[in-house]
Design an enzyme around this catalytic site. Structure first.
Site, short mmCIF file in Angstrom:
data_model
loop_
_atom_site.label_atom_id
_atom_site.label_comp_id
_atom_site.label_asym_id
_atom_site.label_seq_id
_atom_site.Cartn_x
_atom_site.Cartn_y
_atom_site.Cartn_z
N ASP A 44 50.72 11.98 116.27
CA ASP A 44 49.33 12.69 116.05
C ASP A 44 49.05 13.33 117.53
OD1 ASP A 44 48.66 10.63 117.40
OD2 ASP A 44 46.90 9.99 116.00
N SER A 45 49.73 13.37 118.48
CA SER A 45 49.88 13.93 119.86
C SER A 45 49.96 15.14 119.55
CB SER A 45 50.79 13.46 120.67
OG SER A 45 51.96 13.30 120.19
N ASP A 83 52.85 9.85 112.08
CA ASP A 83 51.87 9.22 112.41
C ASP A 83 50.50 9.58 111.25
OD1 ASP A 83 50.97 7.61 114.53
OD2 ASP A 83 50.89 9.28 116.03
N LYS A 113 53.27 5.47 110.84
CA LYS A 113 52.65 4.70 112.01
C LYS A 113 51.43 4.65 111.79
CE LYS A 113 52.82 5.95 116.37
NZ LYS A 113 51.54 6.02 116.84
N GLU A 115 47.58 3.02 113.56
CA GLU A 115 47.22 2.33 115.15
C GLU A 115 46.14 1.21 114.72
OE1 GLU A 115 45.02 5.10 117.44
OE2 GLU A 115 46.77 6.36 117.85
N GLU A 182 51.45 0.82 123.78
CA GLU A 182 50.91 1.70 124.50
C GLU A 182 50.32 1.58 125.68
OE1 GLU A 182 49.72 5.49 122.69
OE2 GLU A 182 49.33 6.49 124.84
O1 KIV Z 1 51.13 10.57 118.82
C1 KIV Z 1 52.02 10.17 119.85
O2 KIV Z 1 52.74 10.93 120.33
C2 KIV Z 1 52.16 8.69 119.79
C3 KIV Z 1 52.97 8.20 120.95
C4 KIV Z 1 52.09 8.39 121.98
C5 KIV Z 1 53.44 6.76 120.65
O3 KIV Z 1 51.55 8.03 119.12
#
Ligand code: KIV
Length: 270
Positions: A44-45, A83, A113, A115, A182
């Site tokens: 989600d980055s 994500d 994924k 969180e 992280e």
């Molecule tokens: O969104 C992302 O890039 C992440 C990584 C930092 C693991 O969750």
């Protein structure tokens, strides 16, 4: 056929480092796939590095699914994890299942994924029981940035470290197949990694994790606004892009490009 979650477990068992990187588009995914990475995260980055938001919070399901589809088209052999965006898995299990299902059914990813620690364990179990493999993510969880108050290292005190260890064990018990750690001290990720059967994938979590993940734009020097301490810039693609684009800009202005070799002419005999 893509690498499965079982391959990642086998790699942990054999002490072979797992290497992951983020990607958000078809062209990058093709290159990563060719190089033989073990898995790609459509993180989600993407909210920040591709869409220009300040945090991961504004990312929508449609945006995440759209980018996952393009990555999947380029990743013929590589496991693709998506994500789940902020609040797409926190309201009720029906909505969570529909959202997680979209990544597998519509976009073609192989896992998702999420969180969080104890509070998402029930969700993890439900998703896994429906055939959706889940990667966990603890330590610094950027979707909770407003709660945490900044991108700070987590688990520095004994109490916080013990809590992270408990969360990791709970996620494993709930059915997660791997966990991203992280921004946590290396000694804490060492303990977590030795207590778990499933692999740990670190980012800013030191040398003892079973694998590492980095944001592609950070390691390639593409994102110029901010370089986290935990990253290593292997090339400076932003600089190279500036140089290439400047040359093109100047050559067109100076009427040096295109020249005859880039041009076409009508057929003489027709
Ligand atoms: O969104 C992302 O890039 C992440 C990584 C930092 C693991 O969750």
């Amino acid at each position: 056929m893509q690498n499965s979650i079982h391959k990642l477990s086998e790699m942990k068992a054999h002490g072979e480092p797992i290497v992951m990187v983020t990607a958000y588009d078809y062209t990058s995914a093709r290159i990563i796939d060719d190089l033989g990475f073990d898995a790609i995260l459509v993180g989600d980055s993407l909210s920040q590095v591709m869409l220009g938001n300040d945090t991961t919070i504004p990312l929508t399901m449609d945006e995440a699914v759209h980018h996952t589809k393009s990555v999947v088209r380029g990743a013929a052999n590589t496991h693709v994890v998506s994500d789940m965006p902020f609040l797409s898995y926190n309201s009720n299990i029906d909505t969570t299942l529909i959202n997680a299902g979209r990544f597998l059914k519509e976009a073609g990813a192989q896992s998702v994924k999420l969180e969080g620690g104890h509070h998402i364990c029930e969700t993890v179990t439900s998703l896994v029981s429906c055939g959706i493999p889940v990667m966990g993510h603890i330590g610094l969880t950027p979707q909770s940035i407003n709660q945490i108050g900044g991108y700070k290292v987590q688990g520095k005190s004994k109490k916080q470290a013990d809590r992270l260890i408990d969360e990791a064990l709970a996620l494993e018990k709930a059915g997660a197949y791997a966990i991203v750690l992280e921004l946590i001290p290396a000694e804490v990720s060492k303990q977590i990694t030795s207590k778990l059967k499933i692999p740990t994938i670190g980012i800013g979590a030191g040398i003892y994790c079973d694998g590492q993940i980095q944001v592609m734009h950070d390691i390639l020097g593409l994102f110029e606004l901010f370089t986290p301490k935990h990253t290593k810039q292997y090339v400076n693609l932003a600089k190279q892009m500036r140089e290439g684009l400047t040359e093109y800009l100047c050559e067109v202005k100076e009427k040096k490009f295109p020249n005859n070799s880039h041009s076409f002419s009508i057929q003489q005999d027709s």
